[in-house]
Design a protein around this motif. Structure first.
Motif, short mmCIF file in Angstrom:
data_model
loop_
_atom_site.label_atom_id
_atom_site.label_comp_id
_atom_site.label_asym_id
_atom_site.label_seq_id
_atom_site.Cartn_x
_atom_site.Cartn_y
_atom_site.Cartn_z
N LEU A 75 0.82 -1.21 0.00
CA LEU A 75 0.00 0.00 0.00
C LEU A 75 0.86 1.26 0.00
O LEU A 75 0.54 2.25 -0.68
CB LEU A 75 -0.94 -0.01 1.21
CG LEU A 75 -2.04 -1.08 1.19
CD1 LEU A 75 -2.74 -1.15 2.54
CD2 LEU A 75 -3.03 -0.82 0.06
N ALA A 76 1.97 1.24 0.73
CA ALA A 76 2.87 2.40 0.77
C ALA A 76 3.49 2.63 -0.60
O ALA A 76 3.58 3.76 -1.08
CB ALA A 76 3.94 2.19 1.83
N ARG A 77 3.92 1.56 -1.26
CA ARG A 77 4.53 1.68 -2.59
C ARG A 77 3.54 2.25 -3.60
O ARG A 77 3.92 2.97 -4.52
CB ARG A 77 5.02 0.32 -3.09
CG ARG A 77 6.30 -0.11 -2.45
CD ARG A 77 6.84 -1.37 -3.13
NE ARG A 77 7.89 -1.94 -2.34
CZ ARG A 77 7.78 -3.04 -1.60
NH1 ARG A 77 6.66 -3.72 -1.58
NH2 ARG A 77 8.80 -3.48 -0.90
N GLU A 78 2.28 1.91 -3.44
CA GLU A 78 1.24 2.39 -4.35
C GLU A 78 0.79 3.80 -4.01
O GLU A 78 -0.07 4.36 -4.68
CB GLU A 78 0.04 1.43 -4.31
CG GLU A 78 0.35 0.06 -4.88
CD GLU A 78 -0.80 -0.93 -4.69
OE1 GLU A 78 -1.82 -0.57 -4.07
OE2 GLU A 78 -0.66 -2.07 -5.17
N GLY A 79 1.35 4.37 -2.95
CA GLY A 79 0.99 5.73 -2.55
C GLY A 79 -0.36 5.83 -1.88
O GLY A 79 -0.95 6.90 -1.81
N LYS A 80 -0.87 4.72 -1.34
CA LYS A 80 -2.19 4.70 -0.72
C LYS A 80 -2.14 4.94 0.78
O LYS A 80 -3.18 4.98 1.43
CB LYS A 80 -2.88 3.36 -1.00
CG LYS A 80 -3.18 3.17 -2.49
CD LYS A 80 -3.86 1.86 -2.75
CE LYS A 80 -4.17 1.71 -4.23
NZ LYS A 80 -4.79 0.43 -4.53
N LEU A 81 -0.95 5.10 1.34
CA LEU A 81 -0.81 5.37 2.76
C LEU A 81 -0.09 6.69 2.97
O LEU A 81 0.79 7.05 2.20
CB LEU A 81 0.02 4.27 3.46
CG LEU A 81 -0.53 2.86 3.44
CD1 LEU A 81 0.45 1.93 4.15
CD2 LEU A 81 -1.89 2.78 4.08
N ARG A 82 -0.47 7.40 4.01
CA ARG A 82 0.31 8.58 4.39
C ARG A 82 0.87 8.44 5.79
O ARG A 82 1.76 9.17 6.19
CB ARG A 82 -0.50 9.85 4.26
CG ARG A 82 -1.60 10.02 5.27
CD ARG A 82 -2.29 11.34 5.10
NE ARG A 82 -3.13 11.62 6.25
CZ ARG A 82 -3.98 12.60 6.28
NH1 ARG A 82 -4.11 13.39 5.24
NH2 ARG A 82 -4.70 12.81 7.36
N SER A 83 0.34 7.49 6.57
CA SER A 83 0.81 7.28 7.93
C SER A 83 0.74 5.80 8.29
O SER A 83 -0.15 5.08 7.83
CB SER A 83 -0.05 8.05 8.94
OG SER A 83 0.03 9.43 8.69
#
Length: 91
Positions: A40-48
């Motif tokens: 999810l982080a790699r896909e830019g779907k997380l900010r925290s």
């Protein structure tokens, strides 16, 4: 000594293959959760992200987080709710 003979004296045998270890379901579950968060982080779907770690003997608890300034309060609130839910589930 010829070059071919010199080369063959430097050949090193590979060590034996590592024996397969039994699958630990708890460890596999933790790895699966972390891999999902990384995806999810790699896909830019997380900010925290907030992580709470408990040692295997239960004697130590650690927290780590990566968040924007405005998210820290929200993360603390979510972790508090999660803690209460987990404690209630133990009963």
């Amino acid at each position: 000594m010829s070059e071919i003979a010199a080369e063959t004296t430097r050949v090193v045998a590979f060590p034996q293959a590592v024996a397969a270890t039994p699958v630990d379901e708890n460890t596999a579950s933790m790895i699966e959760v972390l891999q999902e968060q990384l995806r999810l982080a790699r896909e830019g779907k997380l900010r925290s992200v907030a992580v709470v770690s408990v040692s295997s003997d239960g004697g130590a608890v650690g927290t780590q987080w990566s968040c924007t300034h405005g998210d820290i309060t929200s993360l603390i609130g979510k972790l508090t709710v999660l803690t209460h839910d987990m404690m209630a589930a133990r009963k």
